[in-house]
Design an enzyme around this catalytic site. Structure first.
Site, PDB file in Angstrom:
ATOM      1  N   GLU A 227      -2.631  -7.060  -1.801  1.00  9.02           N
ATOM      2  CA  GLU A 227      -2.333  -5.480  -1.931  1.00  9.02           C
ATOM      3  C   GLU A 227      -3.554  -4.782  -2.164  1.00  9.02           C
ATOM      4  OE1 GLU A 227      -0.164  -2.944  -5.280  1.00  9.02           O
ATOM      5  OE2 GLU A 227       0.166  -4.918  -5.828  1.00  9.02           O
TER       6      GLU A 227
ATOM      7  N   ASP B 209     -18.095   1.292  19.896  1.00 12.94           N
ATOM      8  CA  ASP B 209     -16.786   1.863  20.646  1.00 12.94           C
ATOM      9  C   ASP B 209     -15.937   2.716  19.889  1.00 12.94           C
ATOM     10  OD1 ASP B 209     -18.165  -0.056  22.336  1.00 12.94           O
ATOM     11  OD2 ASP B 209     -16.133  -0.661  23.180  1.00 12.94           O
TER      12      ASP B 209
END
Lengths: 236, 375
Positions: free
Chosen positions: A20, A138
């Site tokens: 979580e 990138d």
């Protein structure tokens, strides 16, 4: 995609919650379709609803945009996206990765009771740097992380920062590989959106000595250095 | 050479049965709370299959009537509606600018409005043509298409909307987005991205099945979030309804049922989901502004009238389908080429300029030709 519908409708019945985060829940789901992935399992991230409770959160949108751009062996692969139109929940399906670094460290600490083999460390570090290098080059992406791995400029309230904050985090992880303990294990303060993290800074100062303007000239421009310099000096 | 001319569009209207944002159909039963996914179960209630021509019906409908492409003097328009531009003083003084017109929208005031006849091939979610055409575009990355493909394979063709008409529909939602974005004080690149997302949407879905202004509103909401400049949904809804109805928001509650705003909110949220699923979450849009300025800077042409004019041409180009056909640096090259032509400059004198833009003469020609058509 039918598979995704099956995943999302039966998520609570035959899947297990494996994590979580601030914005999401992670489930491990068994898939019956070989077309989806080579693995028998997929990791499904279910985004928690936005504050409005209606629209798709900006965090989710940004993450999806970045993940769709990314194709790299050292970055987890997004397989599928599904919106449940009834309750507006959003699910991302990823190739399931069996282990994370934390588990590897825990395993060596609790079960094996000895440090990680240096060749394993070298391999893990290379994979981490290879993936990070791709993200920086990138996608111009910074991966801002949890408090233990946060660079001093972030702790001092910097609004603008570069990919070097990730290199600080890699250094912290490298140290943790070697010692099996977090290098700077400070307690996080969560009072405001950008609180002053004195405890965490103190942990850094104890190991690396105190910051000074002589050592780091741009310190003066950082919000918490200006506001909390007395606290910092008083902690010496 | 002045590249602005007054142009009166022919009546390019779709009746409100094609699901105008606030048409009477939407309020048929104001007590019933619509289900969240109602958008997806809506018939394309547009035309009889035995219709003789576009928009020919056996009963009366209200129409959008819009001068979608009315070009006017820049200085004749209130500053709140002025299009953001790149400023070089000499250029400002000597030229005229395209201003997105107000969107006219006649909305029925009664809300027991009878919808148009259902298409016989209508489906529970969309028309057959809408469904068919989605499958062509299932690839993840935005695939560049030829102009011919866009013109011939647009899903709107199967619903009787011709190329000329669709062009005007495109102009109208771009004008609306420009107006909405500027009122919300959003940067031009975000407004431009929302326009491109709408273009991508309407090469996958028919105009006949979706209210372009609703889709545009949702696209801007989505783009603002994706570009880290989110605006509260209620602000967007208020502003868009004021633009569409040319009335102060406070007065709109007198025209519509009690829950009209909540219903509108739900529709926009459903449209947001529809955009995401239709575009397969492909929200990344590259604009030509950066390659244009960087190449011209490299050649020592920064801060010139040429740069300014080229940037304005790029902004104009957003109304076209160029972003679906060409890479950003190709559009940048075409804009620079056309700007130079307007200014009687010979860019060929700058060595390797077209190599810098990584473009070819045929691409230059195609882009500049389509930019010319906008004026």
């Amino acid at each position: 995609m039918n598979d995704t519908n099956r995943w999302t409708t039966t998520l609570d019945i035959w899947s297990s919650k494996i994590g979580e985060g601030t914005y999401d829940l992670i489930f491990l789901v068994r898939t019956e379709s070989p077309a989806v992935t080579h693995s028998k399992f997929v990791g499904i991230k279910k985004f928690k609803q936005s504050k409005d409770g209606n629209d798709i959160s900006p965090t989710a949108i940004r993450e999806i945009m970045l993940l769709k751009k990314i194709t790299h062996e050292n970055v987890v692969k997004l397989i599928n996206i599904h919106i449940n139109h009834v309750n507006m929940s959003l699910y991302l399906a990823f190739n399931y990765v069996e282990h994370n670094l934390y588990e590897i460290i825990r395993h060596h600490m609790d079960k094996l009771n000895h440090s990680i083999n240096q060749y394993t460390i070298k391999s893990l570090l290379w994979q981490l740097l290879n993936g990070l290098s791709y993200l920086h080059r990138d996608t111009n992406m910074q991966v801002v992380v949890t408090i233990w791995y946060r660079a001093p400029e972030l702790l001092l309230g910097a609004k603008h920062y570069t990919s070097v904050v990730d290199m600080w985090a890699v250094g912290c992880i490298f140290a943790q590989f070697l010692t099996l303990k977090p290098l700077f294990q400070g307690v996080e303060v969560k009072a405001t959106s950008n609180p002053f993290q004195l405890d965490k800074l103190d942990k850094i100062f104890k190991i690396l000595d105190h910051l000074t303007l002589e050592k780091w000239s741009s310190l003066a421009s950082l919000p918490h250095w200006q506001q909390d310099v007395r606290h910092i000096q008083g902690h010496k | 050479m002045s590249f602005v001319r007054n142009y009166q569009a022919e009546d390019c209207s779709l009746h409100s049965g094609y699901w105008s944002t606030f048409d009477g159909n939407n309020f048929g039963n104001s007590n019933r709370k619509r289900s969240r996914n109602n958008y997806y179960n809506r018939n394309c209630n547009i035309y009889n299959d035995n219709r003789t021509k576009f928009g020919d019906h056996g009963c009366n409908f209200n129409f959008y009537t819009a001068d979608h492409a009315n070009y006017v003097r820049y200085d004749a328009v209130p500053s709140s509606l002025k299009r953001r531009k790149y400023s070089v003083p000499a250029w400002q003084e000597s030229q005229q600018y395209y201003v997105p017109p107000m969107v006219h929208d006649n909305i029925p005031s009664s809300y027991n409005f009878q919808g148009p006849p259902t298409r016989s091939d209508g489906d529970a979610s969309t028309s057959a043509s809408c469904k068919r055409d989605c499958s062509i575009f299932e690839d993840d990355k935005p695939v560049f298409m030829s102009r011919d493909e866009i013109d011939r394979h647009s899903p709107s063709r199967k619903d009787g909307i011709d190329v000329h008409h669709e062009t005007h529909l495109r102009y109208s939602y771009c004008a609306f987005l420009q107006n909405l974005g500027m009122r919300l004080e959003l940067p031009q690149n975000i407004i431009g991205t929302a326009m491109v997302l709408c273009h991508r949407f309407f090469v996958r879905q028919s105009h006949a099945c979706h209210d372009r202004f609703l889709i545009a509103t949702a696209a801007l909401f989505l783009t603002a979030k994706s570009e880290e400049a989110p605006r509260p949904l209620n602000n967007i809804l208020r502003t868009s309804s004021e633009i569409l109805h040319k009335q102060d928001f406070a007065l709109l509650s007198y025209r519509f049922p009690v829950d009209w705003f909540e219903q509108y909110r739900e529709r926009v949220l459903e449209a947001e989901q529809l955009i995401l699923t239709t575009l397969n979450f492909e929200l990344n849009v590259q604009h030509p502004y950066v390659p244009l300025t960087s190449v011209l800077n490299k050649l020592g042409l920064s801060k010139t009238v040429l740069v300014n004019l080229a940037l304005n041409l790029v902004s104009e180009g957003l109304r076209s389908s160029l972003w679906l056909q060409f890479k950003p640096h190709h559009i940048a090259a075409g804009a620079a080429y056309l700007a130079a032509k307007f200014l009687n400059m010979d860019l060929a004198a700058y060595q390797n300029i077209w190599q810098e833009f990584q473009t070819t003469p045929s691409i230059l020609q195609a882009v500049s030709q389509q930019l010319m058509e906008l004026f």
